[in-house]
Write an enzyme that holds these catalytic residues in place. Sequence first.
Site, PDB file in Angstrom:
ATOM      1  N   ASP A 160       0.843  -1.190   0.000  1.00 23.04           N
ATOM      2  CA  ASP A 160       0.000   0.000   0.000  1.00 23.04           C
ATOM      3  C   ASP A 160       0.885   1.250   0.000  1.00 23.04           C
ATOM      4  O   ASP A 160       1.888   1.321   0.708  1.00 23.04           O
ATOM      5  CB  ASP A 160      -0.921   0.005   1.215  1.00 23.04           C
ATOM      6  CG  ASP A 160      -2.076   0.966   1.060  1.00 23.04           C
ATOM      7  OD1 ASP A 160      -3.220   0.517   0.935  1.00 23.04           O
ATOM      8  OD2 ASP A 160      -1.820   2.197   1.057  1.00 23.04           O
ATOM      9  N   VAL A 183     -11.233   2.947  -3.383  1.00 21.79           N
ATOM     10  CA  VAL A 183     -10.919   2.434  -4.718  1.00 21.79           C
ATOM     11  C   VAL A 183     -11.907   1.311  -5.016  1.00 21.79           C
ATOM     12  O   VAL A 183     -11.937   0.297  -4.298  1.00 21.79           O
ATOM     13  CB  VAL A 183      -9.466   1.924  -4.816  1.00 21.79           C
ATOM     14  CG1 VAL A 183      -9.202   1.351  -6.203  1.00 21.79           C
ATOM     15  CG2 VAL A 183      -8.476   3.044  -4.495  1.00 21.79           C
ATOM     16  N   HIS A 234     -10.456  -5.283  -2.960  1.00 18.71           N
ATOM     17  CA  HIS A 234      -9.106  -5.515  -2.468  1.00 18.71           C
ATOM     18  C   HIS A 234      -9.143  -5.908  -1.002  1.00 18.71           C
ATOM     19  O   HIS A 234     -10.008  -5.475  -0.240  1.00 18.71           O
ATOM     20  CB  HIS A 234      -8.216  -4.278  -2.651  1.00 18.71           C
ATOM     21  CG  HIS A 234      -8.822  -3.002  -2.155  1.00 18.71           C
ATOM     22  ND1 HIS A 234      -9.780  -2.314  -2.869  1.00 18.71           N
ATOM     23  CD2 HIS A 234      -8.623  -2.298  -1.021  1.00 18.71           C
ATOM     24  CE1 HIS A 234     -10.133  -1.231  -2.191  1.00 18.71           C
ATOM     25  NE2 HIS A 234      -9.449  -1.204  -1.061  1.00 18.71           N
TER      26      HIS A 234
END
Length: 116
Positions: A33, A98, A102
Amino acid sequence: MSETTETIFSKIIRREIPVDIVYEDDLALAFKDIHPQAPVHILVIPKKPIPTLADAESQDHAVLGHLLLTAKRVAKEAGLENGYRVVINTGDDGGQTVYHLHLHILGGRQLSWPPG
Ligand code: AMP
């Protein structure tokens, strides 16, 4: 349901944006990240652009299982023997920013509960 749209993660999969990749196979990609919230903070994403967990369908069961096993694998390779947390922020109330599914893998320090 969210619509499938192009996100920054699509560009990462296509190598149009550089990231620090820690694992890749036909179904999944794992990378560090850019704004780590713990000493280890890795994202695991499917190459298929499923926007959110809420958009996943029964036909996605294999890739969803694969993402969890990939999370286990990269956590082990990152040395998180003492434990870690896997988070899937989902939708606006879940804090998702986003819209490409994920898994966050967070570890390397004692994590508090409940999250904010
Ligand atoms: P979420 O808020 O759950 O949607 O998480 C999105 C995550 O993507 C955040 O932790 C961001 O720091 C991370 N992120 C956004 N852009 C990038 C990038 N270019 N490389 C690595 N991580 C990113």
